[in-house]
Design a protein around this motif. Structure first.
Motif, mmCIF file in Angstrom:
data_model
loop_
_atom_site.group_PDB
_atom_site.id
_atom_site.type_symbol
_atom_site.label_atom_id
_atom_site.label_comp_id
_atom_site.label_asym_id
_atom_site.label_seq_id
_atom_site.Cartn_x
_atom_site.Cartn_y
_atom_site.Cartn_z
ATOM 1 N N GLU A 187 0.834 -1.207 0.000
ATOM 2 C CA GLU A 187 0.000 0.000 0.000
ATOM 3 C C GLU A 187 0.866 1.253 0.000
ATOM 4 O O GLU A 187 0.595 2.221 -0.715
ATOM 5 N N LEU A 188 1.902 1.232 0.821
ATOM 6 C CA LEU A 188 2.778 2.398 0.907
ATOM 7 C C LEU A 188 3.475 2.656 -0.425
ATOM 8 O O LEU A 188 3.558 3.801 -0.891
ATOM 9 N N ALA A 189 3.961 1.559 -1.057
ATOM 10 C CA ALA A 189 4.645 1.716 -2.346
ATOM 11 C C ALA A 189 3.685 2.228 -3.410
ATOM 12 O O ALA A 189 4.027 3.122 -4.201
ATOM 13 N N ASP A 190 2.470 1.670 -3.455
ATOM 14 C CA ASP A 190 1.484 2.128 -4.447
ATOM 15 C C ASP A 190 1.087 3.577 -4.205
ATOM 16 O O ASP A 190 0.942 4.365 -5.152
ATOM 17 N N ARG A 191 0.892 3.935 -2.924
ATOM 18 C CA ARG A 191 0.505 5.303 -2.609
ATOM 19 C C ARG A 191 1.620 6.277 -2.988
ATOM 20 O O ARG A 191 1.361 7.374 -3.490
ATOM 21 N N LEU A 196 3.788 10.386 -6.610
ATOM 22 C CA LEU A 196 4.796 10.857 -7.559
ATOM 23 C C LEU A 196 4.149 11.328 -8.860
ATOM 24 O O LEU A 196 4.546 12.353 -9.437
ATOM 25 N N ASP A 197 3.131 10.568 -9.337
ATOM 26 C CA ASP A 197 2.421 10.987 -10.549
ATOM 27 C C ASP A 197 1.737 12.340 -10.343
ATOM 28 O O ASP A 197 1.754 13.221 -11.218
ATOM 29 N N ILE A 198 1.128 12.493 -9.166
ATOM 30 C CA ILE A 198 0.457 13.770 -8.864
ATOM 31 C C ILE A 198 1.459 14.911 -8.835
ATOM 32 O O ILE A 198 1.217 16.007 -9.367
ATOM 33 N N LEU A 199 2.624 14.653 -8.220
ATOM 34 C CA LEU A 199 3.663 15.682 -8.138
ATOM 35 C C LEU A 199 4.154 16.074 -9.533
ATOM 36 O O LEU A 199 4.304 17.264 -9.844
ATOM 37 N N ALA A 494 10.687 9.206 -12.475
ATOM 38 C CA ALA A 494 10.713 7.976 -13.275
ATOM 39 C C ALA A 494 11.654 6.948 -12.671
ATOM 40 O O ALA A 494 11.343 5.751 -12.606
ATOM 41 N N LYS A 495 12.821 7.409 -12.224
ATOM 42 C CA LYS A 495 13.766 6.489 -11.586
ATOM 43 C C LYS A 495 13.185 5.912 -10.301
ATOM 44 O O LYS A 495 13.336 4.719 -10.009
ATOM 45 N N VAL A 496 12.527 6.796 -9.539
ATOM 46 C CA VAL A 496 11.924 6.324 -8.285
ATOM 47 C C VAL A 496 10.823 5.301 -8.576
ATOM 48 O O VAL A 496 10.685 4.295 -7.863
ATOM 49 N N GLN A 497 10.055 5.546 -9.659
ATOM 50 C CA GLN A 497 8.990 4.601 -10.023
ATOM 51 C C GLN A 497 9.584 3.237 -10.354
ATOM 52 O O GLN A 497 9.058 2.192 -9.932
ATOM 53 N N ASN A 498 10.664 3.212 -11.105
ATOM 54 C CA ASN A 498 11.320 1.941 -11.433
ATOM 55 C C ASN A 498 11.862 1.265 -10.183
ATOM 56 O O ASN A 498 11.751 0.049 -10.010
ATOM 57 N N THR A 499 12.468 2.089 -9.310
ATOM 58 C CA THR A 499 12.985 1.534 -8.060
ATOM 59 C C THR A 499 11.847 0.973 -7.210
ATOM 60 O O THR A 499 11.972 -0.095 -6.600
#
Length: 662
Positions: A187-191, A196-199, A494-499
């Motif tokens: 949940e934390l990772a998805d949130r 990040l998308d909102i930001l 994007a990097k954070v999303q991949n991580t």
């Protein structure tokens, strides 16, 4: 964490103020885990569970009777219908937990009246010093999330219906899936990914000009609609998938009925009768060939001793003839020798001696071959040769006859088998009904699969369209919005999303491996058949359980009995609770729904005393009955017992302490 006391005042069927002591400690040194509350259906057991949830989580509580009601309507529904509308309805939950290595007690109090103005309850937190720490009230949701997160609360506060739903479904219900996701930290990772998308989108709007912003908003609107369509289509796919599974089950049942009632044999009746006629013709052919054997030399097989005797006598007489011929030849030679000796200069005395020697020599050579009986067969060479050929031909005919008899026997057995199959075939009118039912079930499956495949392809198309829109949004950002700060944020995001994606996958595998072992151990501990399951795996996407036997072969869930499925569901919840690492109370409403006696005994003796340091059981008289409660008492597992007495005339429930059904 330990629940010490629950106070209900004008809540649901509980009129007035009623206090339930939940402390598992009997005295300073003795503690038993189980708090047993007995009540009939509709007597207020589920209301107690809802009271605990409501006290802890307020508007976020997942209460069983709330449904789609607003929080205001739900609070009004919980008010006792016999009290004055202006009287208070109140819930108090006293619990203790360890904070900074010290035990701390908090009393959570929620109170409200009928139709409150602001549509909310009043929350109060009473500490050890009987003060109301307002600061804790303001951050209560965050505080309780650290103690007992809402996402995993259903692992510790659950009911029989939840266990039943988990037992019957191939994939866990949404409530359990949410608990698993909360447990795994997904949940934390998805949130964080959503944040990040909102930001990123917020930064795009900040740096884009009006034209850029309009284009950007158009892409975002289109992407949002596409994602909504994707979610709707995904739900349709799941519904159609379940429908296909149900229809396939019905098709299997129709096929089983078609087979068991002779439908398959009836469909093959013509082929069976054709096979029967073919076998009959083959038998007639074998019998004809046996008649031909009987018309040849085979009848001589009835006098084997006479044939052997004739063959032996013929050979004997033939040998005697040969010996007699050789003897005559030898005598003729001796006579020629004597004639020659009389012509040469040898004295008659010497000739006589030679003649005597030759006679004695012939007699001694043929003394053992003298025939003692007169020949009676008198067969010549050609006759004896024909006799040998006849005996050899007779042996071959006997072997051929034996083989044909074996073939005849096998053919007759095959005909008997075909006759029995034809006899078991369904009648033509019954066969027609069975075939039509099977074809209807097959057609429904084909149609459902076609619909499922169409929606699934649509889902894949939407996934491609969404990916394209996201690339377009990303390309639009990179191509047209050149603000350095925003570009840095976008690339970093994007990097954070991949991580996050990698982290989520590794975290899921690591946690699920531990969870699989715990669920297997709990299931084998509860199950009396230890050889049924050797390994349990959990699907990383659907979180469904897969069972394997000692040979590594899958054990389909439908092979488990209803009781075994329920034990597997309880083992799943138990394993999740263990892996969570939270030392929390367990409350179970109607825990023994469909269990047989052996499974019920395992649950009573093994699970309830070990599920947690505090186990609150809400049971009817048919679940934890006289035998079960006596077992728990003998094992010193029960700390306190209560009976929820429901008066049907007043529709009110009273809590009676130190009393159960027996």
């Amino acid at each position: 964490m330990i629940f010490l006391e629950l106070v209900l005042q004008n809540f649901g069927p509980y009129s007035g103020k009623q206090v339930i002591n939940l402390n598992p400690k009997i005295d300073e040194e003795t503690s038993h885990p189980i708090i047993l509350l007995g009540g009939m259906n509709g007597g207020g057991k589920t209301t107690l569970m809802d009271a605990i949830r409501l006290a802890l989580y307020g508007p976020r509580a997942q209460c069983s009777t709330r449904g789609n009601l607003s929080y205001n309507d739900f609070l009004n529904q919980c008010v006792n219908n016999k009290i004055d509308p202006v009287a208070d309805t109140r819930i108090e939950l006293l619990f203790e937990h360890i904070e900074n290595d010290k035990p701390i007690k908090y009393r959570v109090v929620r109170s409200w009246t009928k139709n409150p103005k602001d549509g909310k309850d009043t929350l109060g937190i009473l500490g050890d010093s009987d003060t109301w720490p307002d600061a804790l009230v303001n951050i209560w949701d965050e505080y309780i999330e650290n103690l007992l997160p809402l996402g995993i609360s259903n692992l510790f506060l659950f009911d029989g219906e939840q266990v039943k739903e988990l037992a019957e479904q191939e994939t866990p219900p949404p409530v359990v899936v949410d608990a698993i996701r909360g447990l795994l930290g997904l949940e934390l990772a998805d949130r964080l990914a959503v944040d990040l998308d909102i930001l990123v989108n917020r930064k795009l709007k900040e740096v884009g000009n009006s034209k850029d912003l309009a284009n950007l908003e158009e892409i975002e609107t289109r992407l949002t609609q596409q994602q909504e369509d994707y979610q709707t289509t995904e739900e349709k796919v799941e519904i159609l998938k379940n429908q296909v599974e149900e229809l396939e089950q019905k098709q299997q049942e129709a096929f089983d009925k078609f087979i068991s009632e002779g439908g398959k044999i009836a469909a093959e009746r013509n082929q069976l009768e054709l096979q029967q006629n073919t076998k009959t013709a083959e038998i007639e052919q074998v019998r004809q060939s046996m008649c031909e054997l009987a018309a040849d030399v085979l009848p001589l097989a009835l006098i084997p001793n006479l044939l052997n005797q004739a063959q032996a006598q013929g050979e004997k007489e033939f040998r005697h003839q040969q010996i007699q011929i050789s003897k005559d030849l030898l005598i003729e030679r001796d006579q020629r020798l004597l004639t020659w000796l009389n012509q040469v200069e040898i004295s008659p005395i010497e000739v006589e001696k030679i003649q005597s020697f030759l006679i004695q020599d012939v007699d001694s050579l043929y003394a053992k071959t003298i025939q003692t009986e007169a020949p009676w067969l008198l067969a010549d060479d050609e006759t004896l040769s024909q006799l040998d050929n006849l005996i050899y031909h007779l042996q071959n005919s006997k072997l051929s006859a034996k083989e044909k008899l074996a073939i005849l026997k096998n053919k007759e057995e095959e005909i008997h088998t075909l006759e029995r199959q034809v006899q078991t075939a369904a009648a033509p009118e019954d066969y027609t009904k069975l075939r039509q039912a099977l074809e209807a079930a097959q057609n429904q499956v084909v149609e459902a699969k076609a619909n499922y495949e169409t929606i699934r392809r649509r889902l894949a198309e939407l996934e491609t369209i969404i990916a394209k829109s996201k690339r377009e949004l990303s390309d639009y950002t990179v191509e047209n919005i050149k603000h350095k700060n925003s570009e840095h944020i976008i690339s970093s995001a994007a990097k954070v999303q991949n991580t996050l994606k990698i982290f989520r996958e590794k975290l899921t595998l690591r946690k699920l491996n531990k969870l699989e072992e715990e669920v297997k151990n709990c299931f084998l501990y509860l199950l009396h058949k230890s050889d049924l399951v050797h390994r349990i795996t959990i699907d990383t996407k659907t979180f469904s359980l897969l069972l394997y036997d000692l040979n590594g072969k899958p054990v389909p869930k439908h092979r488990l009995s209803a009781g075994e499925k329920q034990l597997l569901a309880i083992a799943f919840l138990w394993g999740l609770a263990k892996v969570s690492g939270h030392r929390l109370p367990v409350a179970i409403d109607t825990p023994l729904g469909r269990l047989d006696s052996s499974h019920r005994s395992n649950l009573v003796e093994r699970y309830f005393p070990s599920a947690s340091h505090q186990v609150i059981l809400l049971s009817t008289d048919t679940e934890i009955g006289k035998k079960e409660v006596e077992t728990l008492r003998e094992n010193e597992a029960i700390a306190r017992e209560y009976l929820l007495k429901y008066d049907s005339s007043t529709r009110q429930t009273t809590v009676v302490e130190n009393q159960y059904f027996w």
